[in-house]
Design a protein around this motif. Structure first.
Motif, PDB file in Angstrom:
ATOM      1  N   ARG A  83     -28.167  66.831  14.751  1.00 21.53           N
ATOM      2  CA  ARG A  83     -27.506  67.307  13.535  1.00 21.53           C
ATOM      3  C   ARG A  83     -25.990  67.387  13.666  1.00 21.53           C
ATOM      4  NH1 ARG A  83     -30.314  72.844  12.246  1.00 21.53           N
ATOM      5  NH2 ARG A  83     -30.252  72.969  14.509  1.00 21.53           N
ATOM      6  N   HIS A  84     -25.448  66.888  14.750  1.00 22.62           N
ATOM      7  CA  HIS A  84     -24.009  67.006  14.996  1.00 22.62           C
ATOM      8  C   HIS A  84     -23.401  65.610  15.159  1.00 22.62           C
ATOM      9  CE1 HIS A  84     -24.691  71.293  15.469  1.00 22.62           C
ATOM     10  NE2 HIS A  84     -25.754  70.957  16.164  1.00 22.62           N
ATOM     11  N   PRO A  85     -22.967  65.017  14.040  1.00 26.30           N
ATOM     12  CA  PRO A  85     -22.488  63.626  14.056  1.00 26.30           C
ATOM     13  C   PRO A  85     -21.329  63.366  15.003  1.00 26.30           C
ATOM     14  CG  PRO A  85     -21.893  64.730  11.992  1.00 26.30           C
ATOM     15  CD  PRO A  85     -22.872  65.612  12.693  1.00 26.30           C
ATOM     16  N   GLN A  86     -20.426  64.340  15.169  1.00 26.95           N
ATOM     17  CA  GLN A  86     -19.283  64.105  16.046  1.00 26.95           C
ATOM     18  C   GLN A  86     -19.715  63.944  17.495  1.00 26.95           C
ATOM     19  OE1 GLN A  86     -16.088  63.478  15.165  1.00 26.95           O
ATOM     20  NE2 GLN A  86     -15.949  62.927  17.319  1.00 26.95           N
ATOM     21  N   LEU A  87     -20.737  64.692  17.883  1.00 26.61           N
ATOM     22  CA  LEU A  87     -21.244  64.589  19.249  1.00 26.61           C
ATOM     23  C   LEU A  87     -21.868  63.213  19.476  1.00 26.61           C
ATOM     24  CD1 LEU A  87     -21.401  66.346  21.766  1.00 26.61           C
ATOM     25  CD2 LEU A  87     -23.674  67.083  21.044  1.00 26.61           C
ATOM     26  N   LYS A  88     -22.592  62.723  18.480  1.00 24.44           N
ATOM     27  CA  LYS A  88     -23.209  61.393  18.585  1.00 24.44           C
ATOM     28  C   LYS A  88     -22.127  60.316  18.648  1.00 24.44           C
ATOM     29  CE  LYS A  88     -25.833  62.028  14.922  1.00 24.44           C
ATOM     30  NZ  LYS A  88     -26.830  61.769  13.870  1.00 24.44           N
ATOM     31  N   LEU A 113     -18.741  56.338  21.690  1.00 22.00           N
ATOM     32  CA  LEU A 113     -17.429  55.873  22.134  1.00 22.00           C
ATOM     33  C   LEU A 113     -17.368  55.730  23.658  1.00 22.00           C
ATOM     34  CD1 LEU A 113     -15.107  57.884  19.714  1.00 22.00           C
ATOM     35  CD2 LEU A 113     -15.440  55.399  19.780  1.00 22.00           C
ATOM     36  N   PHE A 114     -18.053  56.612  24.373  1.00 18.57           N
ATOM     37  CA  PHE A 114     -18.142  56.457  25.828  1.00 18.57           C
ATOM     38  C   PHE A 114     -18.813  55.127  26.173  1.00 18.57           C
ATOM     39  CE2 PHE A 114     -17.524  61.110  26.409  1.00 18.57           C
ATOM     40  CZ  PHE A 114     -16.657  61.074  27.478  1.00 18.57           C
ATOM     41  N   LEU A 115     -19.845  54.792  25.445  1.00 18.53           N
ATOM     42  CA  LEU A 115     -20.592  53.556  25.707  1.00 18.53           C
ATOM     43  C   LEU A 115     -19.764  52.329  25.349  1.00 18.53           C
ATOM     44  CD1 LEU A 115     -24.099  54.622  24.352  1.00 18.53           C
ATOM     45  CD2 LEU A 115     -23.184  54.800  26.678  1.00 18.53           C
ATOM     46  N   ALA A 142     -25.321  40.096  24.717  1.00 20.00           N
ATOM     47  CA  ALA A 142     -26.418  40.989  25.094  1.00 20.00           C
ATOM     48  C   ALA A 142     -25.950  42.444  25.071  1.00 20.00           C
ATOM     49  CB  ALA A 142     -26.936  40.622  26.485  1.00 20.00           C
ATOM     50  N   GLU A 143     -24.728  42.680  25.550  1.00 20.20           N
ATOM     51  CA  GLU A 143     -24.168  44.029  25.509  1.00 20.20           C
ATOM     52  C   GLU A 143     -24.004  44.496  24.074  1.00 20.20           C
ATOM     53  OE1 GLU A 143     -21.322  44.540  29.402  1.00 20.20           O
ATOM     54  OE2 GLU A 143     -20.596  43.263  27.782  1.00 20.20           O
ATOM     55  N   ARG A 144     -23.541  43.596  23.219  1.00 18.71           N
ATOM     56  CA  ARG A 144     -23.337  43.968  21.816  1.00 18.71           C
ATOM     57  C   ARG A 144     -24.672  44.299  21.149  1.00 18.71           C
ATOM     58  NH1 ARG A 144     -19.572  43.451  17.625  1.00 18.71           N
ATOM     59  NH2 ARG A 144     -20.405  44.812  15.998  1.00 18.71           N
ATOM     60  N   ASN A 145     -25.702  43.557  21.479  1.00 13.50           N
ATOM     61  CA  ASN A 145     -27.026  43.830  20.909  1.00 13.50           C
ATOM     62  C   ASN A 145     -27.531  45.212  21.310  1.00 13.50           C
ATOM     63  OD1 ASN A 145     -27.191  41.360  19.592  1.00 13.50           O
ATOM     64  ND2 ASN A 145     -28.258  40.357  21.288  1.00 13.50           N
ATOM     65  N   VAL A 146     -27.371  45.548  22.593  1.00 15.84           N
ATOM     66  CA  VAL A 146     -27.806  46.860  23.065  1.00 15.84           C
ATOM     67  C   VAL A 146     -26.968  47.959  22.420  1.00 15.84           C
ATOM     68  CG1 VAL A 146     -27.990  48.381  25.075  1.00 15.84           C
ATOM     69  CG2 VAL A 146     -28.696  45.997  25.256  1.00 15.84           C
ATOM     70  N   LEU A 147     -25.658  47.714  22.315  1.00 14.14           N
ATOM     71  CA  LEU A 147     -24.766  48.699  21.699  1.00 14.14           C
ATOM     72  C   LEU A 147     -25.147  48.942  20.239  1.00 14.14           C
ATOM     73  CD1 LEU A 147     -22.270  50.379  22.462  1.00 14.14           C
ATOM     74  CD2 LEU A 147     -20.857  48.540  21.523  1.00 14.14           C
ATOM     75  N   ALA A 157     -19.064  48.372  14.618  1.00  6.88           N
ATOM     76  CA  ALA A 157     -17.997  47.368  14.691  1.00  6.88           C
ATOM     77  C   ALA A 157     -16.631  48.016  14.451  1.00  6.88           C
ATOM     78  CB  ALA A 157     -18.244  46.271  13.658  1.00  6.88           C
ATOM     79  N   HIS A 158     -16.572  48.954  13.512  1.00  6.62           N
ATOM     80  CA  HIS A 158     -15.310  49.655  13.216  1.00  6.62           C
ATOM     81  C   HIS A 158     -14.850  50.472  14.423  1.00  6.62           C
ATOM     82  CE1 HIS A 158     -12.240  51.702  10.890  1.00  6.62           C
ATOM     83  NE2 HIS A 158     -12.750  52.873  11.234  1.00  6.62           N
ATOM     84  N   LEU A 159     -15.769  51.217  15.035  1.00  3.06           N
ATOM     85  CA  LEU A 159     -15.419  52.002  16.217  1.00  3.06           C
ATOM     86  C   LEU A 159     -15.023  51.093  17.377  1.00  3.06           C
ATOM     87  CD1 LEU A 159     -18.260  54.700  16.121  1.00  3.06           C
ATOM     88  CD2 LEU A 159     -15.839  55.049  15.588  1.00  3.06           C
ATOM     89  N   LEU A 160     -15.669  49.941  17.462  1.00  4.41           N
ATOM     90  CA  LEU A 160     -15.358  48.983  18.518  1.00  4.41           C
ATOM     91  C   LEU A 160     -13.938  48.441  18.368  1.00  4.41           C
ATOM     92  CD1 LEU A 160     -16.353  47.379  20.946  1.00  4.41           C
ATOM     93  CD2 LEU A 160     -17.360  45.722  19.360  1.00  4.41           C
ATOM     94  N   ARG A 161     -13.564  48.081  17.123  1.00  5.72           N
ATOM     95  CA  ARG A 161     -12.202  47.586  16.882  1.00  5.72           C
ATOM     96  C   ARG A 161     -11.167  48.648  17.226  1.00  5.72           C
ATOM     97  NH1 ARG A 161     -14.529  45.398  12.245  1.00  5.72           N
ATOM     98  NH2 ARG A 161     -13.756  47.138  10.987  1.00  5.72           N
ATOM     99  N   MET A 162     -11.441  49.875  16.850  1.00  2.00           N
ATOM    100  CA  MET A 162     -10.516  50.957  17.145  1.00  2.00           C
ATOM    101  C   MET A 162     -10.375  51.164  18.652  1.00  2.00           C
ATOM    102  SD  MET A 162     -11.537  53.778  14.207  1.00  2.00           S
ATOM    103  CE  MET A 162     -10.433  55.012  14.905  1.00  2.00           C
ATOM    104  N   ALA A 163     -11.503  51.146  19.365  1.00  2.00           N
ATOM    105  CA  ALA A 163     -11.473  51.358  20.809  1.00  2.00           C
ATOM    106  C   ALA A 163     -10.719  50.229  21.517  1.00  2.00           C
ATOM    107  CB  ALA A 163     -12.892  51.466  21.355  1.00  2.00           C
ATOM    108  N   GLN A 164     -10.937  48.993  21.069  1.00  2.06           N
ATOM    109  CA  GLN A 164     -10.230  47.861  21.661  1.00  2.06           C
ATOM    110  C   GLN A 164      -8.728  47.997  21.464  1.00  2.06           C
ATOM    111  OE1 GLN A 164     -12.526  44.827  19.521  1.00  2.06           O
ATOM    112  NE2 GLN A 164     -13.157  43.949  21.480  1.00  2.06           N
ATOM    113  N   ALA A 165      -8.336  48.397  20.252  1.00  2.00           N
ATOM    114  CA  ALA A 165      -6.911  48.546  19.950  1.00  2.00           C
ATOM    115  C   ALA A 165      -6.311  49.720  20.715  1.00  2.00           C
ATOM    116  CB  ALA A 165      -6.723  48.745  18.441  1.00  2.00           C
ATOM    117  N   GLN A 166      -7.025  50.828  20.764  1.00  2.00           N
ATOM    118  CA  GLN A 166      -6.521  51.990  21.501  1.00  2.00           C
ATOM    119  C   GLN A 166      -6.347  51.675  22.970  1.00  2.00           C
ATOM    120  OE1 GLN A 166      -9.429  54.984  20.559  1.00  2.00           O
ATOM    121  NE2 GLN A 166      -8.795  55.125  18.408  1.00  2.00           N
ATOM    122  N   GLY A 167      -7.265  50.866  23.515  1.00  2.54           N
ATOM    123  CA  GLY A 167      -7.171  50.476  24.908  1.00  2.54           C
ATOM    124  C   GLY A 167      -5.907  49.694  25.229  1.00  2.54           C
TER     125      GLY A 167
END
Length: 265
Positions: free
Chosen positions: A127-132, A137-139, A152-157, A172-182
């Motif tokens: 019930r806690h979306p931020q925790l999920k 994001l760790f993954l 294969a990694e993308r499929n599992v993700l 996909a949105h979180l992935l783009r953000m993480a790539q850019a932040q990195g």
């Protein structure tokens, strides 16, 4: 326990005074929903339950990191190095380090039951979306550890994302953000500050056409989501909260680049 009927009493009384017997029934129903929600919040706020959440977050994270690392058939050296870097950043003692490694290996085993582990986590934190989202994001960080995203990694993700309640578009949105932040992550030997303004906007998850107010709102939201006190309150283990400091620095750097660019216009 003494407040478990408060919602029903208040709701029933207000309903009866305003609508009579029918209002009493409606008020009792609304009050029951309130009592149920309040009970859930009280449980989540208790030290005992938060400890369970933290334990679940820790074990789930490292198991899924191992599963994700093995998605393409083998655990690469860069993925192992990334997992070890996470452990080092967390400042775990010898026992904690050994446990994290054991969980990682468990997740990378061929008989690992992904759905069972995620469902167990959702049983406590569903019930806690931020925790999920924090877990996801760790993954994502692990998936990007070797600089590429294997299909294969993308499929599992994506599969993990669906189990956690996220659509492929959201992943996909979180992935783009993480790539850019990195790109804003400063490490010894890095190529220096990022000057690509589009990368900065991607890091905040907004378009270049966004207003100043929208950019600031996105920045503040991300900084709030990565604030140590808020992460701890949501059930992220203290040792893993340390990782949020670097993420905040990356977000800050992206925001400063945008402000600098807009000041020139």
């Amino acid at each position: 326990m003494k407040n478990q009927y408060m919602g029903k009493l208040v709701g029933g009384l207000i309903g009866f005074l305003t609508l009579g017997p029918l209002g009493l029934l409606l008020g009792l129903w609304v009050g029951h929903a309130f009592d149920k929600g309040l009970g859930g919040l009280a449980q989540f706020a208790s030290p005992e339950f938060r400890a369970k959440i933290q334990e679940s977050f820790f074990t789930t994270t490292f198991r899924l990191l191992g599963c994700l690392a093995k998605a393409d058939g083998r655990v690469s050296e860069s993925e192992i190095a990334h997992a070890e870097a996470l452990i080092s950043q967390m400042g775990l003692d010898t026992r904690g380090r050994q446990r994290a490694i054991a969980l990682f290996k468990e997740g990378s085993s061929k008989d690992f039951e992904l759905e069972v582990v995620v469902n167990d986590f959702l049983g406590l934190a569903g019930r806690h979306p931020q925790l999920k989202q924090t877990l996801l994001l760790f993954l994502i960080s692990m998936a990007l550890a070797d600089g590429t995203m294997d299909p294969a990694e993308r499929n599992v993700l994506d599969h993990i994302g669906r189990l956690l309640g996220f659509s492929e578009a959201q992943v996909a949105h979180l992935l783009r953000m993480a790539q850019a932040q990195g790109r804003f992550h400063e490490t010894p030997g890095s190529q220096g500050p990022v000057n690509d303004i589009q990368v900065a906007y991607d890091a905040l998850g907004v378009q270049q056409t966004a207003s100043d107010a929208e950019v600031k709102r996105a920045y503040r939201k991300l900084m709030s989501e990565n604030h140590p006190d808020k992460l701890i309150a949501k059930g992220v283990p203290d040792s893993m909260v340390k990782l949020a400091t670097e993420k905040s620095q990356e977000i800050q750097a992206a925001y400063e680049l945008i402000k600098k660019q807009r000041a020139k216009v």
